[in-house]
Write a protein that holds these residues in place. Structure first.
Motif, PDB file in Angstrom:
ATOM      1  N   ASP A  84       3.619  28.865  21.481  1.00  0.00           N
ATOM      2  CA  ASP A  84       4.734  28.213  20.281  1.00  0.00           C
ATOM      3  C   ASP A  84       5.500  27.516  20.494  1.00  0.00           C
ATOM      4  O   ASP A  84       6.704  26.346  20.189  1.00  0.00           O
ATOM      5  N   TYR A  85       6.192  27.984  22.184  1.00  0.00           N
ATOM      6  CA  TYR A  85       7.531  27.054  22.635  1.00  0.00           C
ATOM      7  C   TYR A  85       7.352  25.934  23.316  1.00  0.00           C
ATOM      8  O   TYR A  85       6.337  25.581  24.243  1.00  0.00           O
ATOM      9  N   ASP A  86       8.793  25.246  22.513  1.00  0.00           N
ATOM     10  CA  ASP A  86       8.003  23.551  22.716  1.00  0.00           C
ATOM     11  C   ASP A  86       9.571  23.168  23.763  1.00  0.00           C
ATOM     12  O   ASP A  86      10.131  22.190  24.111  1.00  0.00           O
ATOM     13  N   GLY A  87      10.361  24.441  24.678  1.00  0.00           N
ATOM     14  CA  GLY A  87      11.183  24.037  25.166  1.00  0.00           C
ATOM     15  C   GLY A  87      12.770  24.808  25.087  1.00  0.00           C
ATOM     16  O   GLY A  87      13.457  25.131  25.509  1.00  0.00           O
ATOM     17  N   LYS A  88      12.456  24.571  23.497  1.00  0.00           N
ATOM     18  CA  LYS A  88      13.922  25.437  22.870  1.00  0.00           C
ATOM     19  C   LYS A  88      14.117  26.049  21.467  1.00  0.00           C
ATOM     20  O   LYS A  88      14.187  27.758  21.147  1.00  0.00           O
ATOM     21  N   ASN A  89      12.778  25.794  20.730  1.00  0.00           N
ATOM     22  CA  ASN A  89      12.131  26.449  19.477  1.00  0.00           C
ATOM     23  C   ASN A  89      10.640  26.755  19.636  1.00  0.00           C
ATOM     24  O   ASN A  89       9.763  26.723  20.654  1.00  0.00           O
ATOM     25  N   GLN A  90      10.133  27.879  18.590  1.00  0.00           N
ATOM     26  CA  GLN A  90       9.487  28.496  17.972  1.00  0.00           C
ATOM     27  C   GLN A  90       8.873  28.219  17.221  1.00  0.00           C
ATOM     28  O   GLN A  90       9.279  29.467  16.374  1.00  0.00           O
ATOM     29  N   ASP A  91       8.395  27.691  16.858  1.00  0.00           N
ATOM     30  CA  ASP A  91       7.750  27.510  14.949  1.00  0.00           C
ATOM     31  C   ASP A  91       7.052  27.949  14.764  1.00  0.00           C
ATOM     32  O   ASP A  91       7.397  28.970  13.697  1.00  0.00           O
ATOM     33  N   LEU A  92       5.681  28.577  14.722  1.00  0.00           N
ATOM     34  CA  LEU A  92       5.173  29.200  14.454  1.00  0.00           C
ATOM     35  C   LEU A  92       5.685  30.958  14.365  1.00  0.00           C
ATOM     36  O   LEU A  92       5.518  31.824  13.337  1.00  0.00           O
ATOM     37  N   LEU A  93       6.352  31.253  15.432  1.00  0.00           N
ATOM     38  CA  LEU A  93       6.553  32.816  15.811  1.00  0.00           C
ATOM     39  C   LEU A  93       8.097  32.575  14.213  1.00  0.00           C
ATOM     40  O   LEU A  93       8.096  33.915  13.628  1.00  0.00           O
ATOM     41  N   ASN A  94       8.872  31.720  14.355  1.00  0.00           N
ATOM     42  CA  ASN A  94       9.973  31.666  13.100  1.00  0.00           C
ATOM     43  C   ASN A  94       9.669  32.271  11.854  1.00  0.00           C
ATOM     44  O   ASN A  94       9.891  33.174  11.165  1.00  0.00           O
ATOM     45  N   SER A  95       7.858  31.278  11.510  1.00  0.00           N
ATOM     46  CA  SER A  95       7.263  31.319   9.811  1.00  0.00           C
ATOM     47  C   SER A  95       6.604  32.841  10.304  1.00  0.00           C
ATOM     48  O   SER A  95       6.780  33.666   8.986  1.00  0.00           O
ATOM     49  N   MET A  96       6.249  33.208  10.963  1.00  0.00           N
ATOM     50  CA  MET A  96       5.279  34.284  10.997  1.00  0.00           C
ATOM     51  C   MET A  96       6.080  35.868  10.578  1.00  0.00           C
ATOM     52  O   MET A  96       6.121  36.647  10.395  1.00  0.00           O
ATOM     53  N   HIS A  97       7.763  35.583  11.403  1.00  0.00           N
ATOM     54  CA  HIS A  97       8.599  36.457  11.431  1.00  0.00           C
ATOM     55  C   HIS A  97       9.041  36.418  10.209  1.00  0.00           C
ATOM     56  O   HIS A  97       9.506  37.377   9.353  1.00  0.00           O
ATOM     57  N   LYS A  98       9.335  35.140   9.620  1.00  0.00           N
ATOM     58  CA  LYS A  98      10.320  35.101   7.951  1.00  0.00           C
ATOM     59  C   LYS A  98       9.090  35.791   6.881  1.00  0.00           C
ATOM     60  O   LYS A  98       9.407  36.491   5.948  1.00  0.00           O
ATOM     61  N   ALA A  99       7.540  35.670   7.165  1.00  0.00           N
ATOM     62  CA  ALA A  99       6.641  35.989   6.428  1.00  0.00           C
ATOM     63  C   ALA A  99       6.137  37.931   6.834  1.00  0.00           C
ATOM     64  O   ALA A  99       6.065  38.675   5.742  1.00  0.00           O
ATOM     65  N   PHE A 100       6.268  38.291   7.699  1.00  0.00           N
ATOM     66  CA  PHE A 100       6.600  39.333   7.677  1.00  0.00           C
ATOM     67  C   PHE A 100       7.162  40.578   7.179  1.00  0.00           C
ATOM     68  O   PHE A 100       7.520  40.827   6.397  1.00  0.00           O
ATOM     69  N   VAL A 101       8.993  39.922   7.065  1.00  0.00           N
ATOM     70  CA  VAL A 101       9.985  40.475   6.478  1.00  0.00           C
ATOM     71  C   VAL A 101       9.939  39.907   5.009  1.00  0.00           C
ATOM     72  O   VAL A 101      10.373  41.014   4.072  1.00  0.00           O
ATOM     73  N   ARG A 102       9.628  39.077   4.395  1.00  0.00           N
ATOM     74  CA  ARG A 102       9.385  38.794   3.242  1.00  0.00           C
ATOM     75  C   ARG A 102       7.587  40.071   3.408  1.00  0.00           C
ATOM     76  O   ARG A 102       8.571  40.767   2.041  1.00  0.00           O
ATOM     77  N   ALA A 103       7.488  39.985   3.921  1.00  0.00           N
ATOM     78  CA  ALA A 103       6.598  41.885   3.228  1.00  0.00           C
ATOM     79  C   ALA A 103       7.044  42.747   3.123  1.00  0.00           C
ATOM     80  O   ALA A 103       6.446  43.890   2.492  1.00  0.00           O
ATOM     81  N   GLU A 104       7.465  42.948   3.780  1.00  0.00           N
ATOM     82  CA  GLU A 104       8.584  44.421   3.952  1.00  0.00           C
ATOM     83  C   GLU A 104       9.446  44.422   2.540  1.00  0.00           C
ATOM     84  O   GLU A 104       9.610  45.325   2.415  1.00  0.00           O
ATOM     85  N   ALA A 105       9.840  43.537   2.004  1.00  0.00           N
ATOM     86  CA  ALA A 105      10.537  43.070   0.827  1.00  0.00           C
ATOM     87  C   ALA A 105      10.102  43.648   0.207  1.00  0.00           C
ATOM     88  O   ALA A 105      10.169  44.748  -1.154  1.00  0.00           O
ATOM     89  N   GLU A 106       8.847  42.780  -0.168  1.00  0.00           N
ATOM     90  CA  GLU A 106       7.881  43.449  -1.548  1.00  0.00           C
ATOM     91  C   GLU A 106       7.303  44.839  -1.023  1.00  0.00           C
ATOM     92  O   GLU A 106       6.657  45.093  -1.612  1.00  0.00           O
ATOM     93  N   ASP A 107       7.084  45.337   0.227  1.00  0.00           N
ATOM     94  CA  ASP A 107       6.292  46.835   0.187  1.00  0.00           C
ATOM     95  C   ASP A 107       7.254  47.421  -0.643  1.00  0.00           C
ATOM     96  O   ASP A 107       7.411  48.631  -0.469  1.00  0.00           O
ATOM     97  N   LYS A 108       8.997  47.630   0.370  1.00  0.00           N
ATOM     98  CA  LYS A 108       9.876  48.446   0.050  1.00  0.00           C
ATOM     99  C   LYS A 108       9.449  48.823  -2.321  1.00  0.00           C
ATOM    100  O   LYS A 108      10.774  49.244  -2.624  1.00  0.00           O
ATOM    101  N   LYS A 109       9.685  47.220  -2.942  1.00  0.00           N
ATOM    102  CA  LYS A 109       9.520  47.385  -4.096  1.00  0.00           C
ATOM    103  C   LYS A 109       8.722  48.230  -4.552  1.00  0.00           C
ATOM    104  O   LYS A 109       8.966  48.632  -6.034  1.00  0.00           O
ATOM    105  N   LYS A 110       7.553  48.344  -3.804  1.00  0.00           N
ATOM    106  CA  LYS A 110       7.136  49.300  -4.645  1.00  0.00           C
ATOM    107  C   LYS A 110       7.257  50.741  -4.803  1.00  0.00           C
ATOM    108  O   LYS A 110       8.024  51.289  -4.146  1.00  0.00           O
TER     109      LYS A 110
END
Length: 385
Positions: free
Chosen positions: A359-385
């Protein structure tokens, strides 16, 4: 083809309307400190292919955003062609800065062993070759400071391979004991239809499976369709399956513990010379694999390409009328939905992508960034349980 989902669908998955409600609730992606990833109980895994540094745009160990990962799987070695259990390092695969940068970010690095199925089968069938293979891997891991091994045998087939693959994995585990070293195995989306495994025996040996939930439709299928659908569309003429089907099979049919499953997402798609979903297509020689960053991204709603969204598969695709064209792919939103499904809805062990640079276009990785943000969100929700 028959329905691959051996278990009854879970209630929330029966209704498209209910799916949408679930994802509206879940699909709030927040930013957070990258240190959450390093401390995570879940896994955010990336395959990194040794040939990426020769691609355009070039992608090397210097470009890898280590702090967005928990584990990196470096595709770098092969079984020797003799099948005697010795290994070969792919030319130019080793990068001196890879391991130090990863370890500085608290990222574990496994080396991936790829090779012809016939070679793996030959090694696994010979007790002496098995031990030599395990010893060769141990020597490599210790010498170059890796944290474990990933076996990409595509795929064991038949009773002899089933038995011998367990013996091979046990030999590697004996050489690289847990918990000091990690041991994983790449496995297909639909074992039994492609590949044969004794999961009851393998599961105590491996730390996790990397389930290749992509290529549901690819150049060898007889019609166009989604590369990696989240859910299966009843209109799919051959019912090729989906991530949801694969998860249900691994949990319910094969009895794999959820914490040992990493589910894959694709940073690439396929382009076909026809313009409609599920169009007949014998396209082995004309369908082309396309990376998101260097090709697909530049065509979304541009140059005659029109973006569509499949509300059943929860996946986008592109069409082009003249000349006819069809591209199946994943974008940032569909990748994030899959991470939410895998980690929050199904509470599985982790996610991974094939493959990190695509997904690298020479500068950015849009898919990786989206994947990472969703991962962090899932971790934050898991810690609330």
């Amino acid at each position: 083809m028959p329905n691959l989902n051996s278990a009854a669908p879970v209630p929330w998955a029966r209704s498209l309307r209910l799916r949408r409600i679930v994802f509206v609730i879940l699909f709030v992606v927040i930013g957070c400190a990258a240190s959450i990833v390093a401390q995570s109980k879940k896994r955010m895994v990336a395959y990194y292919f040794y040939g990426d540094k020769n691609e355009i745009p070039k992608y090397t160990a210097a470009q890898i955003p280590y702090k967005k990962l928990t584990d990196l799987i470096h595709v770098a070695i092969h079984p020797a062609p003799s099948g005697d259990g010795t290994i070969q390092i792919a030319p130019g695969a080793l990068e001196p800065e890879l391991i130090p940068k990863a370890h500085a970010a608290k990222v574990r690095v496994l080396v991936c062993v790829q090779g012809a199925a016939s070679l793996f089968s030959k090694i696994a069938a010979d007790p002496a070759a098995r031990l030599r293979f395990a010893a060769s891997l141990k020597e490599f891991v210790i010498r170059y400071h890796y944290d474990g091994v990933d076996i990409d045998w595509e795929v064991p087939q038949g009773h002899a391979d089933v038995v011998n693959s367990v013996a091979l994995m046990q030999a590697i585990r004996d050489a690289l004991p847990s918990p000091r070293y990690l041991l994983s195995m790449a496995t297909p989306s639909n074992p039994g239809r492609w590949g044969d495994y004794d999961f009851t025996s393998l599961t105590p040996i491996v730390d996790f499976y990397n389930v290749m939930t992509y290529d549901f439709h690819e150049p060898g299928t007889e019609h166009t369709g989604h590369n990696s659908p989240l859910f299966t569309d009843a209109d799919d003429p051959s019912y090729e399956g989906s991530i949801d089907d694969s998860v249900n099979n691994y949990l319910n049919k094969f009895g794999v513990p959820p914490e040992k499953l990493n589910i894959g997402v694709a940073f690439y798609g396929y382009q076909y010379p026809v313009s409609k979903m599920y169009s007949p297509c014998r396209c082995e020689k004309t369908a082309i694999s396309r990376n998101y960053g260097s090709y697909i991204k530049q065509r979304i709603n541009k140059d005659g390409w029109v973006r569509h969204f499949d509300p059943i598969a929860m996946t986008p695709y592109l069409t082009h009328e003249n000349p006819p064209g069809f591209i199946t792919y994943d974008g940032p939103q569909s990748i994030a939905r899959k991470v939410a499904y895998i980690l929050q809805i199904r509470d599985l062990g982790g996610v991974f992508m094939w493959e990190l640079s695509a997904d690298y276009d020479g500068k950015n990785q849009d898919l990786l960034n989206s994947m990472h943000k969703a991962f962090v969100r899932a971790e934050a929700e898991d810690k609330k349980k």
